[in-house]
Design a protein around this motif. Structure first.
Motif, PDB file in Angstrom:
ATOM      1  N   ALA A 263       0.841  -1.205   0.000  1.00 28.45           N
ATOM      2  CA  ALA A 263       0.000   0.000   0.000  1.00 28.45           C
ATOM      3  C   ALA A 263       0.875   1.253   0.000  1.00 28.45           C
ATOM      4  O   ALA A 263       0.582   2.228  -0.691  1.00 28.45           O
ATOM      5  CB  ALA A 263      -0.931  -0.017   1.207  1.00 28.45           C
ATOM      6  N   GLU A 264       1.944   1.185   0.786  1.00 27.98           N
ATOM      7  CA  GLU A 264       2.851   2.333   0.857  1.00 27.98           C
ATOM      8  C   GLU A 264       3.442   2.636  -0.519  1.00 27.98           C
ATOM      9  O   GLU A 264       3.644   3.787  -0.889  1.00 27.98           O
ATOM     10  CB  GLU A 264       3.962   2.023   1.854  1.00 27.98           C
ATOM     11  N   GLY A 265       3.699   1.567  -1.280  1.00 32.76           N
ATOM     12  CA  GLY A 265       4.262   1.735  -2.609  1.00 32.76           C
ATOM     13  C   GLY A 265       3.281   2.322  -3.596  1.00 32.76           C
ATOM     14  O   GLY A 265       3.644   3.158  -4.427  1.00 32.76           O
ATOM     15  N   TYR A 266       2.038   1.889  -3.518  1.00 33.41           N
ATOM     16  CA  TYR A 266       1.055   2.290  -4.523  1.00 33.41           C
ATOM     17  C   TYR A 266       0.315   3.588  -4.189  1.00 33.41           C
ATOM     18  O   TYR A 266      -0.075   4.322  -5.095  1.00 33.41           O
ATOM     19  CB  TYR A 266       0.026   1.172  -4.727  1.00 33.41           C
ATOM     20  N   LEU A 267       0.072   3.819  -2.876  1.00 35.26           N
ATOM     21  CA  LEU A 267      -0.745   4.993  -2.520  1.00 35.26           C
ATOM     22  C   LEU A 267       0.018   6.284  -2.763  1.00 35.26           C
ATOM     23  O   LEU A 267       1.221   6.365  -2.463  1.00 35.26           O
ATOM     24  CB  LEU A 267      -1.161   4.918  -1.032  1.00 35.26           C
ATOM     25  N   PRO A 268      -0.664   7.308  -3.271  1.00 36.36           N
ATOM     26  CA  PRO A 268       0.017   8.590  -3.474  1.00 36.36           C
ATOM     27  C   PRO A 268       0.335   9.249  -2.137  1.00 36.36           C
ATOM     28  O   PRO A 268      -0.531   9.304  -1.249  1.00 36.36           O
ATOM     29  CB  PRO A 268      -1.013   9.419  -4.256  1.00 36.36           C
ATOM     30  N   THR A 269       1.563   9.696  -1.989  1.00 38.05           N
ATOM     31  CA  THR A 269       1.939  10.337  -0.722  1.00 38.05           C
ATOM     32  C   THR A 269       1.190  11.668  -0.579  1.00 38.05           C
ATOM     33  O   THR A 269       0.907  12.341  -1.561  1.00 38.05           O
ATOM     34  CB  THR A 269       3.460  10.614  -0.659  1.00 38.05           C
ATOM     35  N   GLY A 270       0.869  11.991   0.664  1.00 40.76           N
ATOM     36  CA  GLY A 270       0.157  13.249   0.929  1.00 40.76           C
ATOM     37  C   GLY A 270      -1.351  13.090   0.911  1.00 40.76           C
ATOM     38  O   GLY A 270      -2.073  13.961   1.404  1.00 40.76           O
ATOM     39  N   GLY A 271      -1.852  11.963   0.390  1.00 45.22           N
ATOM     40  CA  GLY A 271      -3.298  11.730   0.391  1.00 45.22           C
ATOM     41  C   GLY A 271      -3.764  11.273   1.762  1.00 45.22           C
ATOM     42  O   GLY A 271      -2.959  10.886   2.614  1.00 45.22           O
ATOM     43  N   ILE A 272      -5.085  11.306   1.980  1.00 39.87           N
ATOM     44  CA  ILE A 272      -5.611  10.944   3.302  1.00 39.87           C
ATOM     45  C   ILE A 272      -5.389   9.456   3.596  1.00 39.87           C
ATOM     46  O   ILE A 272      -5.140   9.064   4.752  1.00 39.87           O
ATOM     47  CB  ILE A 272      -7.100  11.331   3.415  1.00 39.87           C
ATOM     48  N   LEU A 273      -5.432   8.647   2.534  1.00 38.07           N
ATOM     49  CA  LEU A 273      -5.207   7.208   2.749  1.00 38.07           C
ATOM     50  C   LEU A 273      -3.779   6.961   3.227  1.00 38.07           C
ATOM     51  O   LEU A 273      -3.544   6.170   4.140  1.00 38.07           O
ATOM     52  CB  LEU A 273      -5.461   6.436   1.453  1.00 38.07           C
ATOM     53  N   TYR A 274      -2.854   7.655   2.617  1.00 36.87           N
ATOM     54  CA  TYR A 274      -1.442   7.474   2.969  1.00 36.87           C
ATOM     55  C   TYR A 274      -1.154   8.059   4.351  1.00 36.87           C
ATOM     56  O   TYR A 274      -0.474   7.442   5.175  1.00 36.87           O
ATOM     57  CB  TYR A 274      -0.561   8.151   1.917  1.00 36.87           C
ATOM     58  N   ASP A 275      -1.682   9.244   4.583  1.00 37.11           N
ATOM     59  CA  ASP A 275      -1.349   9.953   5.831  1.00 37.11           C
ATOM     60  C   ASP A 275      -2.123   9.452   7.044  1.00 37.11           C
ATOM     61  O   ASP A 275      -1.593   9.388   8.156  1.00 37.11           O
ATOM     62  CB  ASP A 275      -1.637  11.455   5.666  1.00 37.11           C
ATOM     63  N   SER A 276      -3.396   9.131   6.835  1.00 32.77           N
ATOM     64  CA  SER A 276      -4.227   8.850   8.004  1.00 32.77           C
ATOM     65  C   SER A 276      -4.701   7.402   8.117  1.00 32.77           C
ATOM     66  O   SER A 276      -4.914   6.910   9.223  1.00 32.77           O
ATOM     67  CB  SER A 276      -5.463   9.759   7.996  1.00 32.77           C
ATOM     68  N   VAL A 277      -4.889   6.730   6.976  1.00 35.55           N
ATOM     69  CA  VAL A 277      -5.412   5.358   7.059  1.00 35.55           C
ATOM     70  C   VAL A 277      -4.284   4.333   7.180  1.00 35.55           C
ATOM     71  O   VAL A 277      -4.337   3.439   8.033  1.00 35.55           O
ATOM     72  CB  VAL A 277      -6.314   5.041   5.840  1.00 35.55           C
ATOM     73  N   LEU A 278      -3.258   4.492   6.358  1.00 37.01           N
ATOM     74  CA  LEU A 278      -2.164   3.516   6.382  1.00 37.01           C
ATOM     75  C   LEU A 278      -1.511   3.382   7.765  1.00 37.01           C
ATOM     76  O   LEU A 278      -1.278   2.260   8.230  1.00 37.01           O
ATOM     77  CB  LEU A 278      -1.126   3.895   5.311  1.00 37.01           C
ATOM     78  N   PRO A 279      -1.234   4.493   8.449  1.00 39.84           N
ATOM     79  CA  PRO A 279      -0.601   4.340   9.778  1.00 39.84           C
ATOM     80  C   PRO A 279      -1.482   3.616  10.792  1.00 39.84           C
ATOM     81  O   PRO A 279      -0.966   3.066  11.760  1.00 39.84           O
ATOM     82  CB  PRO A 279      -0.358   5.793  10.232  1.00 39.84           C
ATOM     83  N   VAL A 280      -2.797   3.658  10.582  1.00 40.10           N
ATOM     84  CA  VAL A 280      -3.667   3.010  11.583  1.00 40.10           C
ATOM     85  C   VAL A 280      -4.140   1.636  11.111  1.00 40.10           C
ATOM     86  O   VAL A 280      -4.999   1.029  11.757  1.00 40.10           O
ATOM     87  CB  VAL A 280      -4.888   3.898  11.946  1.00 40.10           C
TER      88      VAL A 280
END
Lengths: 676, 280
Positions: A263-280
């Motif tokens: 997910a870290e590889g595919y998700l665009p950095t700075g988006g809500i999924l990358y910033d807020s969903v992935l860490p949780v």
């Protein structure tokens, strides 16, 4: 495909590190009945000592490994068992969780106090060189296999097989599974249960040490937070294995590692999924396990058949002293209170006025723990988060609408109560350890996905408050006005809690603490009571958070993070979680000790020393669930009682003064141990 | 299974759902009607299609060897377990998915096979909290305004029950200081204080000596006669059962195998087989 593999394959060693921790947690739980929150601290300890020996003392790696892992790690586990967990009744899940958390908080701080805060970089590897690429998987350049990959995968596989064989196919494993139900019962079958459980602790601690040293080279700098983060993900994996199945937990852990990296590889950095969903993501996986894996709801259902031989909780000091002495203490208390208030408003140095103001703010937050844990019997590890919700709400309302912080604080308290109600409803079927994990997950979700957002926290340095938002002249941490407002809030909250405790709801909560089955059987609506106590606790925490932010003149995410929630529980448990004075003593005590520590030379560790004092104080929870201070108060009350008021009669039995049998009247045979 | 009067028709013959709760309006409908209740634990069928009734003011014994499913059935009636099939009707009201606390407030009092007391409370507090809970007391604003103190009526009722079961002298003692036998009496008092229409007692004599058991049997009989309270009694002490009950239901392996007077069922070969493993 090559890109996918390039993202996914590096997730395997991450997954293996989670798996290694998960297997260790399951082994401890399976073999000892303890969910070892201190596992991360044990791993860190071995890694820390290993780093000192290799980097500072220049010992050979094998010798440092032998000392820090083979010798030290099991020794720590044996000490845990002998001095702490052996003394906790099997059925007391609260004591087991609190003890584990105390160790998690206390051990890294203790290392700082002993060895000072030494940063360690580039810790050497015990197996392969982490920087060397040994080969490329499938011949793809994007999938290099380095030393970290090889070390973690090989060690995880070996450990997993060894642990499964131990638990399923050996006599020791069988005895461990028996001892976890009831150490005392197994002893009646002629098994040396203490030795069996000690073996379990030694093996699981060896695993912690091994994991700690193995993973150390992966971190740029060795810090306890690295291991705590790892453990949270491992807990999620272990939960899917119902804290029983090591292979399931390992598979989930490896899957998590792969999904995270992909997910870290595919998700665009700075988006809500990358910033807020992935860490949780690990927290979401944990919450899902708690909600949907039936076994996680019945973790604390085990009942030790010999539980009745455990002594009952002793009465509080206030309940066991003679009426005359009670009167003297009450008068002295009010005299001291007035003297304190007059001192604060007249001669108290400004520095100390600030210390007490901060203590009062903490006291209000801590009263929320008295409500939920002391009265409600529920262990919440999200109280700092709820305080943060109150504080951020008040701060944002003031910042956007110019609303008074005091009014905003009330709105914030309502919002915190609302979040607490949602938490209560989501975790209705959970109790003990399950509830602790759910609240911890909630706290971490708020840390990573809510409080970390600029729209909430106002930026890196937090949300700076302005004096015009406060009014009443309270925007001064060391000022009289803040003291008056703080004390007023504290008094109102305290009186409300005392009223609730002696009222019908207090009795209902007492009944629920004793037996939820019987409480429902006499007509108590458990759901409603639970939701209500969560809501009240959330509201009080929210109010406390606002007062604390007024003291800080700033609302900062670091002041309300999950780690602080753990510290708060430890601090309140140390002084006494069942009484309001316990919370107030915890709040004032914490800040006063923090201030006193500033007068000591830096080599004593500063704030780490404070954490050590409280964490090791909380370790007495098992033997004194009423709190160390409460225990000491009761002990001294009894002594004075004997000396001056009730010469010749047995001390303490409040029941005798409450219409029960008079002293000397024989009570029916009980089989119950002494109170002290 | 023995043919006995009072057994309701086969559950498939008609649903009891939708019936007017006539029991509350004075209809002589049975106080408790259990129809075709089944409960599984994984692959184990703990209770199989159990059907029986308890009339108002009747004392019914529910006996059977260990593992017969008596306590599981109790839990299904009280709502602590949810039955997979069947229905339970109390005073004409279908209990359906009604939670335990509401069933208690309807007038079902219960004691437990394994002691369930509130260790932080005294004996008197046990009864007071039960008295208040049964009536759905407990408003936050009342507590905050100091208006939730027990009334003199409530205190009076509690003292009556304490006296009835003979534990007035230990009323102020914390239950954590009591032995098993006295805890059983506290449980009984807690169940009785709300003046339930049906008392479900699960092995109440366990832990009591012969003298205490005899006293307990007398109390149960008194309650039944003077207050018109129905009693459903699970008990291994068959002497006590014989002394107390009007009718006896025998369960084995989750199902009812006999029903009738105590002497009738004790003479039943199937019952003897269940207890002794032989029909001779």
């Amino acid at each position: 495909m090559e890109q996918f593999l390039g993202f996914a394959i590096p997730g395997i060693p991450y997954g293996c590190t989670y798996a290694l921790f998960a297997v260790g947690l399951i082994l401890t739980y399976q073999a000892t009945g303890v969910f070892n929150f201190a596992f991360a601290a044990q791993a860190y300890t071995s890694a820390f000592i290993f780093s000192i020996l290799t980097l500072n003392e220049h010992w050979p790696v094998w010798l440092a490994f032998f000392v820090s892992v083979v010798l030290l790690a099991p020794a720590i586990g044996l000490a845990f068992d002998y001095f702490l967990f052996r003394r906790i009744p099997n059925t007391n899940s609260m004591a087991k969780v609190v003890t584990g958390i105390s160790l998690l908080v206390g051990i890294p701080s203790l290392l700082t106090v002993i060895f000072t805060n030494q940063p360690f970089y580039n810790v050497p590897s015990i197996l392969f060189n982490p920087n060397d690429v040994y080969f490329h998987l499938f011949g793809l350049q994007d999938v290099p296999i380095n030393g970290i990959f090889l070390s973690t995968v090989i060690v995880t596989a070996v450990v997993l097989v060894a642990m499964v064989v131990l638990m399923r196919y050996t006599s020791l494993g069988l005895k461990m599974r028996g001892a976890v139900e009831s150490r005392r019962l197994v002893q009646l079958d002629g098994i040396n249960a203490d030795r069996v459980v000690a073996s379990a602790w030694a093996i699981s601690s060896l695993l912690a040490g091994l994991a700690g040293v193995l993973l150390a080279p992966q971190f740029a700098q060795l810090q306890p937070e690295n291991y705590i983060t790892l453990m949270v993900t491992a807990i999620a994996a272990a939960a899917w294995g119902v804290l029983r199945s090591m292979p399931t937990a390992a598979l989930v852990a490896i899957g998590l590692g792969i999904v995270e990296l992909t997910a870290e590889g595919y998700l665009p950095t700075g988006g809500i999924l990358y910033d807020s969903v992935l860490p949780v993501l690990p927290m979401i996986v944990l919450v899902a396990a708690l909600l949907f894996v039936p076994g996680m709801r019945s973790l604390d259902d085990t009942k030790d058949p010999l539980a009745s031989v455990d002594p009952p909780t002793p009465p509080t000091a206030a309940a066991s002293r003679a009426p005359t002495m009670d009167k003297i203490i009450r008068v002295a208390f009010y005299v001291l209170l007035v003297a304190f208030a007059v001192s604060m408003l007249t001669w108290m140095p400004r520095t100390w006025e600030g210390v007490f103001n901060q203590g009062i703010a903490f006291s209000v937050i801590f009263l929320s723990i008295t409500l939920i844990t002391g009265m409600g019997g529920q262990l919440s590890l999200a109280q700092a988060t709820l305080a943060g919700i109150g504080a951020f709400t008040a701060g944002q309302l003031a910042s956007h609408f110019g609303l008074s912080l005091l009014v905003g604080g009330i709105v914030g308290a309502a919002l915190a109560a609302g979040v607490a109600v949602i938490l209560a409803l989501v975790s209705l079927r959970l109790k003990g350890l399950g509830l602790a994990l759910m609240t911890l997950a909630a706290a971490l979700v708020f840390d990573q996905a809510v409080f970390s957002r600029t729209a909430v926290n106002g930026g890196q340095s937090g949300l700076t408050l302005k004096s015009k938002w406060a009014g009443l002249g309270i925007f001064n941490p060391n000022g009289h006005a803040l003291f008056v407002v703080g004390v007023a809030v504290l008094v109102v909250v305290t009186l409300a809690i005392l009223q609730i405790r002696k009222g019908t709801i207090g009795h209902y909560l007492g009944a629920m603490r004793g037996s939820e089955t019987a409480a429902a059987g006499i007509g108590i609506n458990l759901t409603w009571q639970r939701v209500m106590i969560f809501a009240l606790s959330g509201a009080v925490a929210g109010i406390g958070g606002t007062i604390y932010s007024l003291f800080q003149t700033n609302v900062n995410a670091n002041s309300f993070n999950a780690e602080l929630s753990l510290v708060f529980v430890v601090v309140v448990v140390t002084t006494g979680v069942s009484t309001v004075e316990g919370a107030i003593q915890a709040g004032i005590g914490l800040t006063v000790i923090e201030q006193l520590v500033t007068y000591l030379p830096g080599r004593f560790g500063g704030n780490s020393l404070v954490f050590v004092l409280f964490a090791f104080g909380a370790l007495t929870y098992a033997s004194h669930p009423e709190g160390v201070l409460e225990f000491q108060k009761r002990t001294w009350t009894t002594r004075f009682d004997r000396l001056f008021f009730t010469k010749g009669s047995p001390p303490g039995l409040a029941a005798a003064r409450d219409g029960g049998p008079s002293p000397g009247t024989a009570l029916p045979a009980t089989g119950v141990g002494p109170h002290e | 299974m023995s043919e006995v009067p009072g057994v309701v028709p086969d559950p498939s013959s008609g649903s009891i759902r939708g019936r007017t709760p006539t029991g509350l309006l004075g209809d002589p409908a049975p106080l408790l009607m259990v129809r075709g209740v089944s409960k599984y634990f994984g692959g184990i069928q703990a209770v199989r299609e159990v059907t029986f009734v308890v009339e108002r003011g009747e004392c019914v014994g529910l006996v059977g060897p260990n593992g017969a499913g008596k306590t599981t059935l109790f839990n299904c009636i009280c709502g602590q377990l949810r039955a997979e099939s069947g229905a339970v009707e109390f005073a004409g009201i279908d209990l359906g998915r009604m939670p335990t606390y509401k069933r208690a407030r309807l007038g079902i009092g219960r004691t437990y096979q394994r002691i369930e007391v509130f260790p932080d409370m005294t004996v008197r507090e046990h009864l007071l909290v039960a008295e208040q809970a049964r009536r759905g007391e407990g408003r936050l604003w009342k507590d905050l305004c100091n208006l939730s103190r027990p009334s003199s009526d409530e205190r009076g009722r509690v003292e009556d029950v304490l006296e009835l079961i003979g534990i007035t002298d230990i009323a102020g003692t914390p239950v954590s200081a009591l032995g098993l036998g006295l805890c059983r009496l506290v449980e009984l008092g807690r169940a009785l204080v709300g003046e339930p229409q049906l008392l479900m007692a699960d092995e109440p004599s366990s832990g009591l000596d012969v003298h205490e058991t005899a006293e307990l049997a007398t109390v149960l009989r008194t309650l039944q006669k003077e207050r018109g309270m129905a009693v459903l009694l699970v008990e291994h002490d068959l002497g006590m059962v014989g002394e107390c009950v009007d009718r006896t239901i025998v369960m084995d392996l989750g199902q009812v195998i006999a029903e009738g007077t105590f002497d009738e069922v004790m003479g039943d070969p199937e019952v003897r087989h269940a207890y002794l493993g032989t029909t001779t």
